[in-house]
Enzyme design. Structure first.
Site, PDB file in Angstrom:
ATOM      1  N   LYS A   1      31.988  55.975  48.643  1.00 29.99           N
ATOM      2  CA  LYS A   1      33.206  55.175  48.565  1.00 29.99           C
ATOM      3  C   LYS A   1      33.849  55.361  47.202  1.00 29.99           C
ATOM      4  CE  LYS A   1      34.812  50.364  48.319  1.00 29.99           C
ATOM      5  NZ  LYS A   1      34.448  48.936  48.410  1.00 29.99           N
TER       6      LYS A   1
ATOM      7  N   GLU B   1      37.988  37.178  43.290  1.00 28.01           N
ATOM      8  CA  GLU B   1      36.661  37.785  43.207  1.00 28.01           C
ATOM      9  C   GLU B   1      35.917  37.402  41.932  1.00 28.01           C
ATOM     10  OE1 GLU B   1      34.565  42.177  43.706  1.00 28.01           O
ATOM     11  OE2 GLU B   1      36.657  41.869  44.216  1.00 28.01           O
TER      12      GLU B   1
ATOM     13  N   GLU C   1      32.176  49.467  54.403  1.00 29.65           N
ATOM     14  CA  GLU C   1      32.689  49.271  53.038  1.00 29.65           C
ATOM     15  C   GLU C   1      32.068  48.022  52.412  1.00 29.65           C
ATOM     16  OE1 GLU C   1      36.925  48.321  50.759  1.00 29.65           O
ATOM     17  OE2 GLU C   1      36.939  48.977  52.855  1.00 29.65           O
TER      18      GLU C   1
ATOM     19  N   GLU D   1      47.884  48.117  52.733  1.00 32.05           N
ATOM     20  CA  GLU D   1      47.007  47.139  52.089  1.00 32.05           C
ATOM     21  C   GLU D   1      47.414  46.927  50.634  1.00 32.05           C
ATOM     22  OE1 GLU D   1      42.300  46.747  50.943  1.00 32.05           O
ATOM     23  OE2 GLU D   1      42.813  47.399  52.977  1.00 32.05           O
TER      24      GLU D   1
END
Length: 573
Positions: free
Chosen positions: A317, A367, A411, A546
């Site tokens: 990733k 986050e 992911e 996104e």
């Protein structure tokens, strides 16, 4: 940021008679000046001996910010005439935590919020900071596969938790061009104590300290932290005004200089707090440029996917990001933007960090990187993104689609397992609960897991910080291979975007990940940042959408002039 005339050949909108370029000022940073002492020292000098004095002095209750400021000034005057014998120290003077509203004999009908206080300090060029934790219970609104709702708390005492801090001026700052090291961490911790829990150092670090620093990020260095000289602290049900002085003769900062600097800052503090309702005029944008543009983005995603599928690569990733530069008709007030972001800020961190003569780095990030309370440490895995539905049934359908998506699960699992392994190298025990649920935010929803660990010793805080950053959610996996691809692919400086942003304290520390963020200049315009994870099965057009979704919290604050200017002009940063 300054807007100035330049020579180029594009045609501006009818309302714009001149042509422009964007210039963030690149003044030489003064390591030692009237307003701050660099606690990291100069020339590699890192004092390790404890400070002579670390203490908090509490003043009687004051019913208003004006009276609190008067009492602080009186206390500072007495400090000036009572010079301590110690060569180093830090002293915090605070009101009794009850100014503003709620718990005073002379109640104030309108409560005073930290961000309102900071926005009222408009007539100053002093460095400033703002940090707001998540909602009072610090819980995540999550949903499992059965559609049942539950709350996930991290153990904060919501009655005593410091909700928001607004700081003006720096009693001591910590900045350097080299990557943040254990020595730098020890330099900060020298000025902190468990006995003085509200003496905290607020700041941020670069996403990649090894990359070159672009002009717009120069004032931040590789990392920048500050202990505010004057701060407004907002709790649940009460608030307080505080002042802090710090000195250390080994760092060429005497007690007398510290007092003089604090007096100069107090002269610039306004005690008149204007309550603001969060309604702002939309900034009119006449120019926007994406780096990379859509064509280059598609090429970058294809390159990443080719590498992920290559038998000779271990890359699983990589998180690719975009920087969007906007020019507006009138100047953007970063704190006005931040006030608007608070409306949708439940379960998210809001922050503002502005070193001397620099743009402001602001954000509204969901986050957490980690929160530490003595030996207990908490972190989160967050990945996969969908928009919220306009109706309850549509929202549930979109959420179930995210929960069942193989691509998004992959992911998310990469992020969660990477954090778990890093916890296990530092912690004596690790728990992952819940392991996969939905995290609902006002505009988007994500896959979410919570991790809890127990450090072997408190000094392992530096290890957990350096181990967790960068997470696969903002970099990729394996970390180094993803970082190299990012450095080769992205043609802009992420700066503090996607880096740790938060605070160190004596017994506690808390850091968020600096995503959903922007760099807002002193003149006109801003740089908006967003990123998205590229894994096997990613589609470049969907990932571009996104990016648009993630920057929408900023673009909703702007009104785009039509047509936007083409990208032929030269933008100088």
């Amino acid at each position: 940021m300054e807007i100035e005339q330049m020579k180029s050949s594009f045609s501006p909108p009818t309302a714009i008679a001149r042509q422009y370029s964007v210039n963030f000022p690149n003044h030489k940073y003064q390591e030692l000046n009237l307003s701050s002492m660099n606690g990291c020292g100069g020339g590699g000098n890192y004092p390790r001996s404890p400070l002579g004095i670390i203490e908090t002095r509490t003043l009687p209750t004051a019913p208003t910010p004006l009276l609190a400021a008067d009492r602080l000034n009186s206390a500072i005057f007495h400090l000036k005439s009572d010079s301590p014998a110690e060569d180093s120290g830090i002293i915090r003077i605070e009101s009794n935590g009850r100014i503003g509203y709620g718990l005073v004999k002379v109640p104030i009908q309108e409560k005073v919020e930290a961000l309102d206080w900071l926005r009222s300090q408009s007539d100053t060029l002093l460095p400033r900071c703002y940090f707001s934790g998540r909602d009072s219970g610090d819980t995540a609104l999550i949903q499992n596969r059965n559609g049942d709702w539950r709350a996930s708390s991290n153990g904060h005492d919501s009655q005593q938790k410091l909700l928001s801090v607004a700081g003006l001026g720096s009693a001591v700052s910590f900045r350097h061009l080299h990557p943040f090291s254990s020595d730098d961490w020890h330099s900060i911790k020298r000025f902190l104590s468990k006995k003085c829990p509200l003496i905290r150092a607020y700041g941020a670090m670069r996403f990649d300290a090894r990359s070159d620093i672009a002009p717009e990020w120069k004032g931040f260095g590789s990392f920048y932290f500050m202990v505010p000289q004057v701060e407004f602290d907002e709790f649940k049900g009460n608030s307080m005004l505080a002042a802090t002085i710090a000195w250390d003769k080994r760092l060429s900062r005497t007690y007398e200089q510290a007092i003089a600097s604090l007096e100069a800052t107090m002269l610039q503090v306004s005690s008149v707090v204007r309550r603001l309702n969060g309604n702002i005029s939309r900034a009119k944008v006449f120019h926007q440029t994406h780096f990379p543009n859509k064509l280059s983005w598609d090429e970058s995603v294809k390159r990443a996917l080719d590498l992920i599928s290559s038998k000779n690569s271990t890359l699983v990733k990589v998180v690719l990001a975009r920087s969007s530069r906007v020019l507006t008709i009138v100047e953007i007030d970063p704190l006005e933007w931040l006030t608007s972001l608070q409306v949708e800020g439940d379960n998210a961190y809001q922050f503002c960090l502005q070193p001397p003569e620099s743009p402001a780095f602001i954000g509204n990030t969901p986050e957490r990187l980690f929160y530490r309370n003595r030996l207990n440490v908490y972190s989160e895995a967050l990945a996969g993104t969908r928009a919220r539905g306009g109706t309850e049934s549509l929202d549930l359908q979109i959420g179930n689609d995210l929960l069942s998506s193989a691509k998004d699960h992959h992911e998310f699992a990469v992020v969660r397992e990477s954090i778990r392994r890093k916890f296990e190298t530092v912690c004596s025990s690790t728990v992952v609960e819940p392991s996969k649920v939905l995290r609902k935010l006002p505009r988007v929803q994500h896959l979410y897991a919570k991790l809890t660990g127990t450090l072997r010793k408190e000094d392992d805080e530096f290890k957990i910080l350096s181990s967790l950053h960068p997470t696969p959610a903002v970099c990729g996996l394996p970390t180094e291979e993803a970082r190299i691809l990012i450095s080769e692919t992205e043609k802009f400086d992420r700066g503090m975007y996607a880096g740790p942003v938060g605070w160190f304290g004596g017994a506690e520390s808390e850091f968020a990940v600096g995503i959903r963020s922007a760099l807002v200049g002193k003149g006109v315009g801003a740089l908006l940042y967003a990123g998205t994870g590229i894994v096997e099965g990613s589609n470049s057009s969907l990932e571009w959408q996104e990016l648009e979704l993630k920057t929408s919290q900023f673009t909703k604050l702007m009104e785009f002039e039509a047509p936007l200017l083409a990208t032929r002009e030269r933008i100088e940063l």
